[in-house]
Motif scaffolding. Structure first.
Motif, PDB file in Angstrom:
ATOM      1  N   ALA A 124       0.829  -1.199   0.000  1.00 32.87           N
ATOM      2  CA  ALA A 124       0.000   0.000   0.000  1.00 32.87           C
ATOM      3  C   ALA A 124       0.867   1.255   0.000  1.00 32.87           C
ATOM      4  O   ALA A 124       0.590   2.226  -0.717  1.00 32.87           O
ATOM      5  N   LYS A 125       1.923   1.227   0.793  1.00 35.86           N
ATOM      6  CA  LYS A 125       2.811   2.387   0.845  1.00 35.86           C
ATOM      7  C   LYS A 125       3.492   2.605  -0.504  1.00 35.86           C
ATOM      8  O   LYS A 125       3.633   3.749  -0.963  1.00 35.86           O
ATOM      9  N   ALA A 126       3.887   1.519  -1.166  1.00 34.87           N
ATOM     10  CA  ALA A 126       4.535   1.649  -2.474  1.00 34.87           C
ATOM     11  C   ALA A 126       3.597   2.298  -3.490  1.00 34.87           C
ATOM     12  O   ALA A 126       4.026   3.130  -4.300  1.00 34.87           O
ATOM     13  N   LYS A 127       2.312   1.928  -3.462  1.00 33.51           N
ATOM     14  CA  LYS A 127       1.350   2.571  -4.363  1.00 33.51           C
ATOM     15  C   LYS A 127       1.225   4.052  -4.058  1.00 33.51           C
ATOM     16  O   LYS A 127       1.199   4.893  -4.969  1.00 33.51           O
ATOM     17  N   ALA A 128       1.133   4.386  -2.781  1.00 28.92           N
ATOM     18  CA  ALA A 128       1.016   5.788  -2.403  1.00 28.92           C
ATOM     19  C   ALA A 128       2.242   6.579  -2.836  1.00 28.92           C
ATOM     20  O   ALA A 128       2.126   7.702  -3.349  1.00 28.92           O
ATOM     21  N   MET A 129       3.417   5.994  -2.651  1.00 28.26           N
ATOM     22  CA  MET A 129       4.645   6.685  -3.034  1.00 28.26           C
ATOM     23  C   MET A 129       4.729   6.881  -4.545  1.00 28.26           C
ATOM     24  O   MET A 129       5.175   7.921  -5.035  1.00 28.26           O
ATOM     25  N   GLU A 130       4.265   5.898  -5.293  1.00 30.01           N
ATOM     26  CA  GLU A 130       4.236   6.042  -6.749  1.00 30.01           C
ATOM     27  C   GLU A 130       3.346   7.205  -7.161  1.00 30.01           C
ATOM     28  O   GLU A 130       3.700   8.016  -8.029  1.00 30.01           O
ATOM     29  N   LEU A 131       2.189   7.316  -6.518  1.00 25.95           N
ATOM     30  CA  LEU A 131       1.268   8.398  -6.864  1.00 25.95           C
ATOM     31  C   LEU A 131       1.815   9.757  -6.438  1.00 25.95           C
ATOM     32  O   LEU A 131       1.619  10.761  -7.135  1.00 25.95           O
ATOM     33  N   VAL A 132       2.484   9.821  -5.300  1.00 28.35           N
ATOM     34  CA  VAL A 132       3.132  11.083  -4.896  1.00 28.35           C
ATOM     35  C   VAL A 132       4.131  11.526  -5.957  1.00 28.35           C
ATOM     36  O   VAL A 132       4.189  12.702  -6.338  1.00 28.35           O
ATOM     37  N   GLU A 133       4.913  10.584  -6.460  1.00 27.30           N
ATOM     38  CA  GLU A 133       5.917  10.924  -7.477  1.00 27.30           C
ATOM     39  C   GLU A 133       5.267  11.500  -8.728  1.00 27.30           C
ATOM     40  O   GLU A 133       5.761  12.488  -9.286  1.00 27.30           O
ATOM     41  N   VAL A 134       4.161  10.913  -9.178  1.00 31.85           N
ATOM     42  CA  VAL A 134       3.566  11.401 -10.424  1.00 31.85           C
ATOM     43  C   VAL A 134       2.850  12.733 -10.239  1.00 31.85           C
ATOM     44  O   VAL A 134       2.535  13.406 -11.225  1.00 31.85           O
ATOM     45  N   THR A 135       2.617  13.146  -8.979  1.00 30.39           N
ATOM     46  CA  THR A 135       2.058  14.485  -8.767  1.00 30.39           C
ATOM     47  C   THR A 135       3.146  15.556  -8.741  1.00 30.39           C
ATOM     48  O   THR A 135       2.843  16.731  -8.585  1.00 30.39           O
ATOM     49  N   GLY A 136       4.412  15.134  -8.881  1.00 39.47           N
ATOM     50  CA  GLY A 136       5.491  16.107  -9.036  1.00 39.47           C
ATOM     51  C   GLY A 136       6.392  16.299  -7.847  1.00 39.47           C
ATOM     52  O   GLY A 136       7.110  17.315  -7.773  1.00 39.47           O
ATOM     53  N   PHE A 137       6.420  15.320  -6.935  1.00 41.16           N
ATOM     54  CA  PHE A 137       7.206  15.469  -5.711  1.00 41.16           C
ATOM     55  C   PHE A 137       7.961  14.185  -5.407  1.00 41.16           C
ATOM     56  O   PHE A 137       7.540  13.090  -5.782  1.00 41.16           O
ATOM     57  N   ASP A 138       9.100  14.330  -4.728  1.00 36.75           N
ATOM     58  CA  ASP A 138       9.832  13.163  -4.261  1.00 36.75           C
ATOM     59  C   ASP A 138       9.047  12.521  -3.117  1.00 36.75           C
ATOM     60  O   ASP A 138       8.674  13.207  -2.157  1.00 36.75           O
ATOM     61  N   ALA A 139       8.803  11.227  -3.212  1.00 35.46           N
ATOM     62  CA  ALA A 139       8.117  10.498  -2.148  1.00 35.46           C
ATOM     63  C   ALA A 139       9.158   9.937  -1.187  1.00 35.46           C
ATOM     64  O   ALA A 139      10.044   9.192  -1.592  1.00 35.46           O
ATOM     65  N   LEU A 140       9.034  10.306   0.081  1.00 40.92           N
ATOM     66  CA  LEU A 140       9.980   9.854   1.098  1.00 40.92           C
ATOM     67  C   LEU A 140       9.268   8.945   2.082  1.00 40.92           C
ATOM     68  O   LEU A 140       8.287   9.346   2.718  1.00 40.92           O
ATOM     69  N   ASP A 141       9.746   7.724   2.201  1.00 36.56           N
ATOM     70  CA  ASP A 141       9.188   6.770   3.162  1.00 36.56           C
ATOM     71  C   ASP A 141       9.510   7.275   4.562  1.00 36.56           C
ATOM     72  O   ASP A 141      10.666   7.295   4.979  1.00 36.56           O
ATOM     73  N   CYS A 154       4.457  21.268   5.861  1.00 40.98           N
ATOM     74  CA  CYS A 154       4.230  22.471   5.035  1.00 40.98           C
ATOM     75  C   CYS A 154       5.416  23.423   5.064  1.00 40.98           C
ATOM     76  O   CYS A 154       5.253  24.648   5.188  1.00 40.98           O
ATOM     77  N   THR A 155       6.616  22.852   4.942  1.00 43.00           N
ATOM     78  CA  THR A 155       7.836  23.661   4.952  1.00 43.00           C
ATOM     79  C   THR A 155       8.635  23.529   3.654  1.00 43.00           C
ATOM     80  O   THR A 155       9.714  24.095   3.548  1.00 43.00           O
ATOM     81  N   GLU A 156       8.123  22.781   2.681  1.00 41.16           N
ATOM     82  CA  GLU A 156       8.689  22.713   1.329  1.00 41.16           C
ATOM     83  C   GLU A 156      10.175  22.346   1.352  1.00 41.16           C
ATOM     84  O   GLU A 156      11.025  23.100   0.886  1.00 41.16           O
ATOM     85  N   LEU A 157      10.481  21.162   1.828  1.00 40.22           N
ATOM     86  CA  LEU A 157      11.852  20.699   1.970  1.00 40.22           C
ATOM     87  C   LEU A 157      12.208  19.683   0.887  1.00 40.22           C
ATOM     88  O   LEU A 157      11.349  18.960   0.388  1.00 40.22           O
ATOM     89  N   THR A 158      13.488  19.616   0.547  1.00 42.85           N
ATOM     90  CA  THR A 158      13.970  18.553  -0.325  1.00 42.85           C
ATOM     91  C   THR A 158      13.997  17.242   0.457  1.00 42.85           C
ATOM     92  O   THR A 158      13.824  17.225   1.683  1.00 42.85           O
ATOM     93  N   ALA A 159      14.239  16.132  -0.236  1.00 38.40           N
ATOM     94  CA  ALA A 159      14.265  14.826   0.431  1.00 38.40           C
ATOM     95  C   ALA A 159      15.311  14.791   1.536  1.00 38.40           C
ATOM     96  O   ALA A 159      15.056  14.260   2.629  1.00 38.40           O
ATOM     97  N   HIS A 160      16.476  15.337   1.285  1.00 40.85           N
ATOM     98  CA  HIS A 160      17.537  15.351   2.314  1.00 40.85           C
ATOM     99  C   HIS A 160      17.111  16.196   3.508  1.00 40.85           C
ATOM    100  O   HIS A 160      17.262  15.780   4.669  1.00 40.85           O
TER     101      HIS A 160
END
Length: 257
Positions: A170-187, A205-211
């Protein structure tokens, strides 16, 4: 904590039901439909009230009951307190459906909920209300960020979104969808860890990069988060819409640092 690695060429279209047609739900419907997914959109007032919106988005306007039938993913984007009303709805949903919760708890808006005030992670409470496991995603992003700041995979400075849940598939599906909305998905860990991305934390809501987001999640202060959340909401309400988007992000960063 790890990034999702999604090959856009290997992505399989999904059947998705979205309940909630506000800023977050409608934006998700638009982006997911544009990326080739089959989207059904529902709200609390009935399909007739969102038919034009759904047509413009490329989704089908349906009832809540229709939104949960025959889909692989259900995205819930409704006011937090309203989850109490959805328990029976999930009798209609497939047993293996992935349910994604995008909501956030604000007691000043939603009324006090003792379990959450006592420390239960918000999405754990949601899971109890609907009787289904959930994945928490897209909660830690402002509506304008979601609508306007997505970037292609690999873009410099791409904003990351945390995704928490207990079921790996389920998490993998959610992360895939986050990616296609234009954002890095971070577990961001298990659902019990999702307090780290709730309002009042440095990941919210602080607009951070994955790192940067990884560091923010690790340094989250559970004891400070509710006070930060309420103070920021009061400040934003007092401003009466005069703050710009960038000013809101900056205040979130400053108060939760």
């Amino acid at each position: 904590m790890r990034r999702a690695l999604v090959d856009i060429n290997e992505r399989t279209p999904m059947k998705i039901g979205i309940i909630g047609a506000g800023n977050i739900g409608a934006t998700l419907a638009r982006k997911l439909a544009a990326s080739g997914h089959e989207v059904k959109l529902a709200n609390s007032k009935g399909p007739g009230t969102i038919r034009d919106l759904a047509h413009d988005i490329g989704a089908a306007a349906v009832t809540k009951e229709e939104a949960v039938r025959g889909v692989e993913v259900i995205i819930l984007s409704i006011p937090f307190a309203n989850y109490r009303d959805l328990a029976d709805l999930f009798n209609e949903a497939p047993a293996d459906v992935t349910v994604i919760d995008t909501s956030n708890y604000y007691p000043l808006r939603d009324g006090a909920i003792a379990g959450v005030d006592g420390g239960k992670p918000e999405s754990a409470w949601v899971s109890e209300q609907i009787g289904r496991p959930v994945v928490k995603a897209w909660n830690a992003v402002l509506a304008a960020t979601l609508a306007e700041k997505g970037q292609p995979a690999g873009a410099s400075g791409r904003i990351a979104i945390p995704v928490a849940g207990d079921d790996p598939k389920a998490k993998a599906k959610a992360m895939e969808l986050v990616e296609v909305t234009g954002f890095d998905a971070l577990d961001s860990g298990r659902l019990g860890d999702s307090w780290r991305q709730q309002p009042g934390t440095a990941a919210y809501c602080t607009e951070l990069t994955a790192h940067e987001l990884t560091s923010a999640l690790r340094s989250a202060d559970r004891s400070r988060a509710p006070g930060n959340r309420d103070a920021l909401l009061r400040e934003f309400m007092a401003a009466g819409g005069r703050l710009t988007h960038d000013e809101i992000v900056a205040r979130n960063r400053t108060v939760t640092a």
